[in-house]
Every structure is written in C-alpha cells, then in structure tokens.
Design an enzyme around this catalytic site. Structure first.
Site, PDB file in Angstrom:
ATOM      1  N   HIS A 275       3.964   1.102   9.272  1.00 53.20           N
ATOM      2  CA  HIS A 275       4.601   0.522   8.096  1.00 53.20           C
ATOM      3  C   HIS A 275       5.625  -0.534   8.461  1.00 53.20           C
ATOM      4  CE1 HIS A 275       7.204   0.187   4.584  1.00 53.20           C
ATOM      5  NE2 HIS A 275       6.107   0.494   3.895  1.00 53.20           N
TER       6      HIS A 275
ATOM      7  N   LEU B 271      -0.213   8.942   8.170  1.00 51.26           N
ATOM      8  CA  LEU B 271      -0.764  10.285   8.023  1.00 51.26           C
ATOM      9  C   LEU B 271      -1.859  10.370   6.976  1.00 51.26           C
ATOM     10  CD1 LEU B 271       2.355  12.603   8.338  1.00 51.26           C
ATOM     11  CD2 LEU B 271       0.491  12.284   9.969  1.00 51.26           C
TER      12      LEU B 271
ATOM     13  N   GLY C 199      -3.251   6.682   1.769  1.00 55.62           N
ATOM     14  CA  GLY C 199      -2.621   6.144   0.564  1.00 55.62           C
ATOM     15  C   GLY C 199      -3.001   4.688   0.356  1.00 55.62           C
TER      16      GLY C 199
ATOM     17  N   HIS D  19      -1.523   1.919   1.180  1.00 55.01           N
ATOM     18  CA  HIS D  19      -1.386   1.030   2.337  1.00 55.01           C
ATOM     19  C   HIS D  19      -2.641   1.073   3.203  1.00 55.01           C
ATOM     20  CE1 HIS D  19       2.615  -0.124   1.459  1.00 55.01           C
ATOM     21  NE2 HIS D  19       3.205   0.999   1.851  1.00 55.01           N
TER      22      HIS D  19
END
Length: 132
Positions: free
Chosen positions: A10, A71, A74, A76
């Site tokens: 991120h 993890l 989602g 992203h």
C-alpha cells in the site's frame, strides 16, 4: 524468457513500514536468483506501481508478475492493481503482465499468526515483569 516480480504494498508515511517491502524484495532476490525483483507502492511512498513496472521493463522483463503484499482481495487488489496492469499493457503490449492473488487465507498464515501470538504474549509477560 526474462521474468520479473513486482512486489506491491500500500505505502505508508512511516519509512519503517515501507522498508519491509524493500527487505522482502531482497529476500525474494536471494530466493529467486534468475528473476528481476522490483517494488512498487500503491500510494504515498515511492517507487509507485507504474515506476516499478517501468523498472522491470527497463531491466529486460518479458513477463511481469504483480505480487501483492496484501492479506485480502479488497478493492486495491481486485480493481486498482488490475487498472495499473491494464494501463501498463496498453503502453507496452510486448510485455506479458498479470496480477497474482494476495496472501489470503492459508494454513501457513495460521502458523505464522500463532507464532506472532506467542511472541506477543512473551513480550507482554516480560514487560509486566519489568513494571512489578
């Protein structure tokens, strides 16, 4: 065929968090000596994902695997990384590029989290002993 791995995280305002991805890339380089390994951050930190993809291309990659250090699948991972891939492919159609799944749920993840739980409990016990 020269292959590359683009490790993606991120990005954080904390350098220590971003340094983890750089350290992971060094570990990948040692483990996969015949592959190009680069990093890219979704936001905040540099290099960006497009910069990381470009670095792979400049180093001679003919195929790039975008490997998310996330993890869960989602937005992203499922949307943003696909968009970066698609824009890269539009500019460099001669280079194959795909997005790999995130870390996700895996039996090895349970082992790792149990190890971290044990470490955390040990640390808490040590701290409690120091304050008594």
């Amino acid at each position: 065929m020269q292959t590359a791995i683009l490790l993606v995280a991120h990005g954080s305002r904390r350098d220590e968090a971003n340094d983890d991805l750089v350290k992971l890339a060094k570990m990948f380089t040692e483990a996969t000596t015949d592959e190009i390994v680069e990093v890219g951050f979704l936001e905040i930190a540099h290099p960006s994902i497009p910069e990381g993809l470009q670095a792979c291309a400049e180093r001679g990659a003919e195929s790039i695997s975008i490997l998310p250090f996330f993890l869960s699948p989602g937005d992203h991972v499922t949307r943003d990384l696909a968009n970066f891939r698609d824009r890269f492919l539009a500019q460099t159609p001669q280079i194959a590029c795909h997005v790999c799944p995130p870390i996700g749920l895996h039996s090895k993840l349970v082992e790792l989290m149990l190890l971290r739980l044990s470490e955390g409990r040990q640390l808490a016990t040590e701290v409690a002993g120091e304050t008594e």
